[in-house]
Design a protein around this motif. Sequence first.
Motif, PDB file in Angstrom:
ATOM      1  N   GLY A 277       0.717  -1.165   0.135  1.00  0.00           N
ATOM      2  CA  GLY A 277      -0.005  -0.165  -0.022  1.00  0.00           C
ATOM      3  C   GLY A 277       0.836   1.268  -0.136  1.00  0.00           C
ATOM      4  N   ALA A 278       2.087   1.312   0.105  1.00  0.00           N
ATOM      5  CA  ALA A 278       2.965   2.381   0.308  1.00  0.00           C
ATOM      6  C   ALA A 278       3.156   3.156  -0.821  1.00  0.00           C
ATOM      7  N   GLY A 279       2.876   2.545  -2.073  1.00  0.00           N
ATOM      8  CA  GLY A 279       3.109   3.279  -3.368  1.00  0.00           C
ATOM      9  C   GLY A 279       1.911   4.121  -3.486  1.00  0.00           C
ATOM     10  N   PHE A 280       0.631   3.520  -3.073  1.00  0.00           N
ATOM     11  CA  PHE A 280      -0.680   4.407  -3.261  1.00  0.00           C
ATOM     12  C   PHE A 280      -0.473   5.489  -2.156  1.00  0.00           C
ATOM     13  N   ILE A 281      -0.081   5.385  -0.930  1.00  0.00           N
ATOM     14  CA  ILE A 281       0.053   6.416  -0.120  1.00  0.00           C
ATOM     15  C   ILE A 281       1.018   7.461  -0.536  1.00  0.00           C
ATOM     16  N   VAL A 282       2.249   7.126  -0.709  1.00  0.00           N
ATOM     17  CA  VAL A 282       3.264   8.066  -1.173  1.00  0.00           C
ATOM     18  C   VAL A 282       2.837   8.728  -2.618  1.00  0.00           C
ATOM     19  N   GLY A 283       2.002   8.065  -3.425  1.00  0.00           N
ATOM     20  CA  GLY A 283       1.726   8.654  -4.619  1.00  0.00           C
ATOM     21  C   GLY A 283       0.493   9.643  -4.356  1.00  0.00           C
ATOM     22  N   ALA A 284      -0.166   9.587  -3.313  1.00  0.00           N
ATOM     23  CA  ALA A 284      -1.292  10.508  -3.172  1.00  0.00           C
ATOM     24  C   ALA A 284      -0.462  11.769  -2.654  1.00  0.00           C
ATOM     25  N   ILE A 285       0.453  11.389  -1.837  1.00  0.00           N
ATOM     26  CA  ILE A 285       1.208  12.736  -1.249  1.00  0.00           C
ATOM     27  C   ILE A 285       1.974  13.555  -2.635  1.00  0.00           C
ATOM     28  N   SER A 286       2.555  12.540  -3.494  1.00  0.00           N
ATOM     29  CA  SER A 286       2.993  13.168  -4.719  1.00  0.00           C
ATOM     30  C   SER A 286       2.150  14.088  -5.532  1.00  0.00           C
ATOM     31  N   SER A 287       1.071  13.653  -5.814  1.00  0.00           N
ATOM     32  CA  SER A 287      -0.171  14.201  -6.509  1.00  0.00           C
ATOM     33  C   SER A 287      -0.772  15.574  -5.825  1.00  0.00           C
ATOM     34  N   ARG A 288      -0.805  15.486  -4.614  1.00  0.00           N
ATOM     35  CA  ARG A 288      -1.158  16.591  -3.841  1.00  0.00           C
ATOM     36  C   ARG A 288      -0.327  17.782  -3.718  1.00  0.00           C
ATOM     37  N   LEU A 289       0.856  17.355  -3.133  1.00  0.00           N
ATOM     38  CA  LEU A 289       1.993  18.319  -2.787  1.00  0.00           C
ATOM     39  C   LEU A 289       3.224  18.392  -3.637  1.00  0.00           C
ATOM     40  N   GLY A 290       3.337  17.310  -4.329  1.00  0.00           N
ATOM     41  CA  GLY A 290       4.570  17.356  -5.225  1.00  0.00           C
ATOM     42  C   GLY A 290       5.542  16.277  -4.932  1.00  0.00           C
ATOM     43  N   SER A 291       6.420  15.835  -5.946  1.00  0.00           N
ATOM     44  CA  SER A 291       7.171  14.437  -5.843  1.00  0.00           C
ATOM     45  C   SER A 291       8.344  15.082  -4.841  1.00  0.00           C
ATOM     46  N   ARG A 292       8.667  16.381  -4.666  1.00  0.00           N
ATOM     47  CA  ARG A 292       9.748  16.668  -3.687  1.00  0.00           C
ATOM     48  C   ARG A 292       9.189  16.423  -2.332  1.00  0.00           C
ATOM     49  N   HIS A 293       7.944  16.859  -2.202  1.00  0.00           N
ATOM     50  CA  HIS A 293       7.428  16.492  -0.649  1.00  0.00           C
ATOM     51  C   HIS A 293       7.370  14.814  -0.316  1.00  0.00           C
ATOM     52  N   ALA A 294       7.014  14.320  -1.398  1.00  0.00           N
ATOM     53  CA  ALA A 294       6.902  12.705  -1.365  1.00  0.00           C
ATOM     54  C   ALA A 294       8.212  12.204  -0.902  1.00  0.00           C
ATOM     55  N   MET A 295       9.339  12.633  -1.563  1.00  0.00           N
ATOM     56  CA  MET A 295      10.479  12.147  -1.277  1.00  0.00           C
ATOM     57  C   MET A 295      11.005  12.770   0.353  1.00  0.00           C
ATOM     58  N   LEU A 296      10.615  13.717   0.800  1.00  0.00           N
ATOM     59  CA  LEU A 296      10.906  14.166   1.944  1.00  0.00           C
ATOM     60  C   LEU A 296      10.247  13.043   3.013  1.00  0.00           C
ATOM     61  N   ALA A 297       9.053  12.724   2.707  1.00  0.00           N
ATOM     62  CA  ALA A 297       8.294  11.751   3.457  1.00  0.00           C
ATOM     63  C   ALA A 297       8.893  10.428   3.635  1.00  0.00           C
ATOM     64  N   CYS A 298       9.225   9.859   2.358  1.00  0.00           N
ATOM     65  CA  CYS A 298      10.137   8.611   2.228  1.00  0.00           C
ATOM     66  C   CYS A 298      11.512   8.878   3.117  1.00  0.00           C
ATOM     67  N   TYR A 299      12.299   9.931   2.933  1.00  0.00           N
ATOM     68  CA  TYR A 299      13.603   9.780   3.807  1.00  0.00           C
ATOM     69  C   TYR A 299      13.142  10.149   5.242  1.00  0.00           C
ATOM     70  N   SER A 300      12.124  10.900   5.521  1.00  0.00           N
ATOM     71  CA  SER A 300      11.720  10.779   7.320  1.00  0.00           C
ATOM     72  C   SER A 300      11.426   9.389   7.609  1.00  0.00           C
ATOM     73  N   SER A 301      10.672   8.727   6.591  1.00  0.00           N
ATOM     74  CA  SER A 301      10.425   7.374   7.322  1.00  0.00           C
ATOM     75  C   SER A 301      11.497   6.396   7.390  1.00  0.00           C
ATOM     76  N   PHE A 302      12.612   6.634   6.597  1.00  0.00           N
ATOM     77  CA  PHE A 302      14.027   6.035   6.740  1.00  0.00           C
ATOM     78  C   PHE A 302      14.556   6.402   7.968  1.00  0.00           C
ATOM     79  N   LEU A 303      14.590   7.825   8.425  1.00  0.00           N
ATOM     80  CA  LEU A 303      15.248   8.319   9.454  1.00  0.00           C
ATOM     81  C   LEU A 303      14.759   7.630  10.599  1.00  0.00           C
ATOM     82  N   ILE A 304      13.257   7.791  10.642  1.00  0.00           N
ATOM     83  CA  ILE A 304      12.714   7.171  12.003  1.00  0.00           C
ATOM     84  C   ILE A 304      12.837   5.722  11.893  1.00  0.00           C
TER      85      ILE A 304
END
Length: 405
Positions: A277-304
């Motif tokens: 389901g992660a692809g759909f979740i991050v895809g929604a972020i990318s669609s709404r806020l842009g791929s740069r914000h979606a990348m930030l969400a991914c790297y934040s997840s890795f950090l945590i």
Amino acid sequence: MRGCLSRGPIIVTSLRLRGEILVALMIACVATCYGFGLSLFPQIIPDMRRDLGFDYGFVGVVTGMVQLSTVAFALLGTWLVHRIGAARTVVASVSLCGLCLVCIAATGNIYITACLLMIAGGTGASTFVPMIDLASRVVTTEQRGLAMSLISSAPAYGVLINSGLASAFAGSGHWRIAWYVTAGLTITLAIAIAILFGRAGLLQETTGQTTTAVGDGSPSLRPIMPWGALIFVLGFINGMMPYPYLTYLSPFLREELGYSVGFASWLWATVGAVGIGAGFIVGAISSRLGSRHAMLACYSSFLIAGALIAIDPSMELALASAIFFSLGFYPIYGLLPVYVSHRAGPGLAVTVLGICTVLQGIGGTTGNFFGGMIKTSTQSFDGIYLAVAVMALIAACITMALPKD
């Protein structure tokens, strides 16, 4: 999926198989070669190590070489698509993967096993590369985004199956059965796609009928500089950061922390389930806020994820770490070319994706090698997961420095 993919006709096929059937086969191919060929070994490292007698320095070298092999197979897959067609390349890759899995189970030589792991892992790349070409002829333009998002998430299905096999066979010392089962599934799939792709007319597609951006020449990278250099650094980090996390997860949980094979398998199942389901979740972020914000969400997840398991590897936090990791792991690889396509167009994004694939392979090799060195020198896996958190923080800072998409 069926409702979305069945409205449009299948393109250039002699027998009009429904679109969702062919897309399901494409998903199965990627799930098999990436899931079994690349992701099964990390789940059963402790059991194979006990029987075959290799150390973690050897694990680091082998898993690093597997990452390099994915680079070679990605280039080989691109070349084969232009020579024999996309469908034939996929059939050949899945067949080769199945044969390697059988041989891994049969051999007891660690060096032959290492070579087979490299080939089996590389087939994931040579299977995925032709998918864009196949999708362009199997589904309509409007449905292509959904189809590719499902195909990109396919490795998560393989991880789920692996966790069940590891729990059933590896803990009892029968890890070879897991390889035989995956080999049987893979060879069966190879036969199925050879038949169904043939009925759909896809195997008759020749080089002259296959259209890709590569044949038109690679555009100059000048329009994306200097921020393009940051993209390539992120491509390297996308290989160096997540692969050691997965490679050493089962050994860390089972050998250093003393958790059961059942818990380790459950954690891997969580990675697979959340990843679907992660692809759909991050895809929604990318669609709404842009791929740069979606990348930030991914790297934040890795950090945590890295920080949680490095600070306190209890069962509860290890599970939370796996969830955060899988939220970022599967989507991140598609976000860099998406960002470039928004900034500079899809033609240039194809070139960037090829370069990033090479850098990810080199990064994965580097990460796994140093992961093995950390374990050997410190006698602990803690440093690996602390390094994951640090690299994720660096990647997040680089992402914030990128221009808005």
